[in-house]
Design a protein around this motif. Structure first.
Motif, PDB file in Angstrom:
ATOM      1  N   VAL A 117       5.144  -7.662  -6.730  1.00 48.92           N
ATOM      2  CA  VAL A 117       4.850  -7.081  -7.423  1.00 48.92           C
ATOM      3  C   VAL A 117       3.478  -6.269  -7.335  1.00 48.92           C
ATOM      4  O   VAL A 117       3.033  -5.502  -7.780  1.00 48.92           O
ATOM      5  N   CYS A 118       2.573  -6.970  -6.315  1.00 49.06           N
ATOM      6  CA  CYS A 118       1.719  -6.262  -6.157  1.00 49.06           C
ATOM      7  C   CYS A 118       2.038  -4.720  -5.488  1.00 49.06           C
ATOM      8  O   CYS A 118       1.501  -4.054  -5.986  1.00 49.06           O
ATOM      9  N   ARG A 119       2.874  -3.712  -5.257  1.00 44.44           N
ATOM     10  CA  ARG A 119       3.657  -2.665  -5.209  1.00 44.44           C
ATOM     11  C   ARG A 119       3.348  -2.361  -6.088  1.00 44.44           C
ATOM     12  O   ARG A 119       3.290  -0.697  -6.566  1.00 44.44           O
ATOM     13  N   ALA A 120       4.338  -2.959  -7.131  1.00 40.60           N
ATOM     14  CA  ALA A 120       4.482  -1.876  -8.246  1.00 40.60           C
ATOM     15  C   ALA A 120       3.158  -1.957  -9.333  1.00 40.60           C
ATOM     16  O   ALA A 120       2.928  -0.867 -10.076  1.00 40.60           O
ATOM     17  N   ILE A 121       1.945  -3.106  -9.540  1.00 39.80           N
ATOM     18  CA  ILE A 121       0.780  -2.504  -9.415  1.00 39.80           C
ATOM     19  C   ILE A 121       0.215  -1.817  -9.150  1.00 39.80           C
ATOM     20  O   ILE A 121      -1.395  -1.687  -9.818  1.00 39.80           O
ATOM     21  N   ILE A 122      -0.195  -1.747  -8.139  1.00 35.28           N
ATOM     22  CA  ILE A 122      -1.070  -0.620  -7.089  1.00 35.28           C
ATOM     23  C   ILE A 122      -1.626   0.412  -7.383  1.00 35.28           C
ATOM     24  O   ILE A 122      -2.603   0.569  -7.356  1.00 35.28           O
ATOM     25  N   CYS A 149       1.112  -1.471  -0.045  1.00 38.34           N
ATOM     26  CA  CYS A 149       0.061  -0.295   0.146  1.00 38.34           C
ATOM     27  C   CYS A 149       0.976   1.611   0.117  1.00 38.34           C
ATOM     28  O   CYS A 149       0.158   2.599  -0.138  1.00 38.34           O
ATOM     29  N   LEU A 150       1.943   0.641   0.113  1.00 46.02           N
ATOM     30  CA  LEU A 150       2.987   2.292   0.619  1.00 46.02           C
ATOM     31  C   LEU A 150       2.807   3.470  -0.626  1.00 46.02           C
ATOM     32  O   LEU A 150       2.789   4.966   0.047  1.00 46.02           O
ATOM     33  N   PRO A 151       3.217   2.750  -2.053  1.00 47.15           N
ATOM     34  CA  PRO A 151       2.499   4.201  -2.671  1.00 47.15           C
ATOM     35  C   PRO A 151       1.505   4.697  -2.932  1.00 47.15           C
ATOM     36  O   PRO A 151       1.407   5.669  -2.956  1.00 47.15           O
ATOM     37  N   LEU A 152       0.242   4.338  -2.040  1.00 45.08           N
ATOM     38  CA  LEU A 152      -0.650   4.848  -2.177  1.00 45.08           C
ATOM     39  C   LEU A 152      -1.247   5.752  -1.597  1.00 45.08           C
ATOM     40  O   LEU A 152      -1.494   6.762  -1.282  1.00 45.08           O
ATOM     41  N   VAL A 153       0.038   5.326  -0.257  1.00 49.19           N
ATOM     42  CA  VAL A 153       0.110   6.185   1.162  1.00 49.19           C
ATOM     43  C   VAL A 153       0.981   7.073   0.921  1.00 49.19           C
ATOM     44  O   VAL A 153      -0.028   8.509   1.139  1.00 49.19           O
ATOM     45  N   LEU A 154       1.659   7.554   0.211  1.00 54.74           N
ATOM     46  CA  LEU A 154       2.929   8.540  -0.450  1.00 54.74           C
ATOM     47  C   LEU A 154       1.763   9.244  -1.358  1.00 54.74           C
ATOM     48  O   LEU A 154       2.312  10.478  -1.116  1.00 54.74           O
ATOM     49  N   ALA A 155       0.663   8.677  -1.922  1.00 57.46           N
ATOM     50  CA  ALA A 155       0.203   9.449  -3.240  1.00 57.46           C
ATOM     51  C   ALA A 155      -1.160   9.778  -1.915  1.00 57.46           C
ATOM     52  O   ALA A 155      -2.333  10.798  -3.037  1.00 57.46           O
ATOM     53  N   GLY A 156      -1.103   9.814  -1.158  1.00 55.46           N
ATOM     54  CA  GLY A 156      -2.212  10.014  -0.273  1.00 55.46           C
ATOM     55  C   GLY A 156      -3.894  10.133  -0.206  1.00 55.46           C
ATOM     56  O   GLY A 156      -4.835  11.166   0.244  1.00 55.46           O
ATOM     57  N   LYS A 157      -3.602   8.563  -0.850  1.00 57.78           N
ATOM     58  CA  LYS A 157      -4.757   8.323  -0.459  1.00 57.78           C
ATOM     59  C   LYS A 157      -5.441   7.670   0.595  1.00 57.78           C
ATOM     60  O   LYS A 157      -4.689   7.268   1.237  1.00 57.78           O
ATOM     61  N   LYS A 158      -6.782   7.337   1.002  1.00 48.54           N
ATOM     62  CA  LYS A 158      -6.948   6.590   2.130  1.00 48.54           C
ATOM     63  C   LYS A 158      -7.922   5.165   1.899  1.00 48.54           C
ATOM     64  O   LYS A 158      -7.640   5.095   0.623  1.00 48.54           O
ATOM     65  N   TYR A 159      -7.345   4.741   3.693  1.00 44.05           N
ATOM     66  CA  TYR A 159      -7.224   3.479   3.048  1.00 44.05           C
ATOM     67  C   TYR A 159      -9.164   3.149   3.178  1.00 44.05           C
ATOM     68  O   TYR A 159      -8.781   2.271   2.267  1.00 44.05           O
ATOM     69  N   PRO A 160     -10.072   3.532   2.937  1.00 44.05           N
ATOM     70  CA  PRO A 160     -10.782   3.289   2.351  1.00 44.05           C
ATOM     71  C   PRO A 160     -10.884   3.275   0.917  1.00 44.05           C
ATOM     72  O   PRO A 160     -11.477   2.388  -0.345  1.00 44.05           O
ATOM     73  N   GLN A 161     -10.135   3.998  -0.027  1.00 43.06           N
ATOM     74  CA  GLN A 161      -9.858   3.913  -1.430  1.00 43.06           C
ATOM     75  C   GLN A 161      -8.929   2.467  -1.211  1.00 43.06           C
ATOM     76  O   GLN A 161      -8.991   2.232  -2.871  1.00 43.06           O
ATOM     77  N   ILE A 162      -8.350   2.029  -0.808  1.00 42.91           N
ATOM     78  CA  ILE A 162      -7.070   1.559  -0.554  1.00 42.91           C
ATOM     79  C   ILE A 162      -7.128  -0.083  -0.823  1.00 42.91           C
ATOM     80  O   ILE A 162      -6.437  -0.467  -1.031  1.00 42.91           O
ATOM     81  N   GLU A 163      -8.183  -0.265   0.273  1.00 43.62           N
ATOM     82  CA  GLU A 163      -8.414  -2.108   1.137  1.00 43.62           C
ATOM     83  C   GLU A 163      -8.925  -2.311  -0.215  1.00 43.62           C
ATOM     84  O   GLU A 163      -8.187  -3.712  -0.758  1.00 43.62           O
ATOM     85  N   PRO A 164      -9.897  -1.889  -1.351  1.00 44.26           N
ATOM     86  CA  PRO A 164     -10.139  -2.468  -2.455  1.00 44.26           C
ATOM     87  C   PRO A 164      -8.821  -2.619  -3.610  1.00 44.26           C
ATOM     88  O   PRO A 164      -9.188  -3.680  -3.839  1.00 44.26           O
TER      89      PRO A 164
END
Length: 255
Positions: A156-161, A109-124
């Motif tokens: 790989v997951c981190r790369a494509i998330i 999830c780290l790339p999305l966290v760094l991009a300012g995304k919130k947990y409800p957006q990240i989890e799916p």
């Protein structure tokens, strides 16, 4: 227009005092279509990792152009490069680059966290990518609790998330045993079938045999390529092996 265009790319490194120049890339030209799975092979020192770094905007070409989906990468300002990479590119490295103090899920999830995304957006998105590479049950584990192959699938997951336009992989099976390599390559195949564009540098004939096209680089230049066409993985493997054998005979040394 091709999705990725590499036009007359050269890369020259100058030694510290400017006394010597090394031409790592001489005149590289190729294109890739959206959704293509491309492997790049070559002996150590051939320029393949330099080429990947230039494609990743980690390094800059000395001359020539790289165009990704209509965007000339040399026009991107230095202060905007990090954001461009995060939004458009995904990276898979040989040594995983996971943080041991984070769970696999947190690493992904780290790339999305760094991009300012919130947990409800990240989890799916986390659950979606974990299903693609079959590590859903491992998301709560730490890197030191899982195998090398499982760590690489997390990478790989981190790369494509972030849903990047292009995945760049540098020897992704290099630190894995044959079983883990096959599992990782199966994951890449699933990702590719969903429409993802992949460029992978590899020494592995088995890894390259999964790609739709293989480019061979020597002394900083692309000099041969193989298209899959309707070949099976086994047929592709033999075609690549035969090509490498021929090149070995021509060069008098290993590829």
């Amino acid at each position: 227009m091709a999705f990725l265009e590499v036009k007359n790319v050269k890369k020259v490194y100058t030694t510290r005092f400017g006394t010597n120049k090394v031409e790592a890339l001489k005149n590289v030209n190729f294109t890739a279509e959206k959704g293509e799975y491309l492997a790049i092979m070559g002996e150590s020192g051939s320029g393949k990792t330099t080429l990947l770094n230039v494609l990743a905007s980690i390094d800059k070409a000395s001359s020539g152009k790289i165009i990704l989906n209509g965007k000339e990468m040399d026009t991107i300002k230095d202060k905007e490069l990090a954001q461009f990479r995060r939004e458009h590119l995904g990276f898979v490295f040989q040594d995983f680059n996971l943080l041991d103090s984070f769970t696999l899920g947190e690493n992904i999830c780290l790339p999305l966290v760094l991009a300012g995304k919130k947990y409800p957006q990240i989890e799916p998105q986390l659950q979606e990518v974990a299903r693609k590479v079959n590590i859903t049950e491992l998301l709560g584990k730490y890197p030191y609790e899982v195998s090398g192959g499982q760590k690489q699938r997390a990478a790989v997951c981190r790369a494509i998330i972030t849903r990047p336009e292009l995945i760049l992989a540098d020897e992704p099976t290099g630190a894995l045993d044959s079983r883990s390599s096959n599992e990782l390559l199966d994951a890449f195949e699933n990702i590719h079938q969903s429409g993802q564009t992949i460029v992978m540098v590899t020494h592995s004939t088995a890894a390259a045999a999964r790609a739709g096209r293989v480019l061979f680089i020597k002394d900083g230049e692309i000099y041969h390529q193989i298209y899959r066409g309707d070949m099976t993985n086994d047929m592709m493997y033999k075609k690549i092996s035969d090509t490498l054998t021929l090149l070995l005979e021509q060069n008098g040394r290993e590829i």
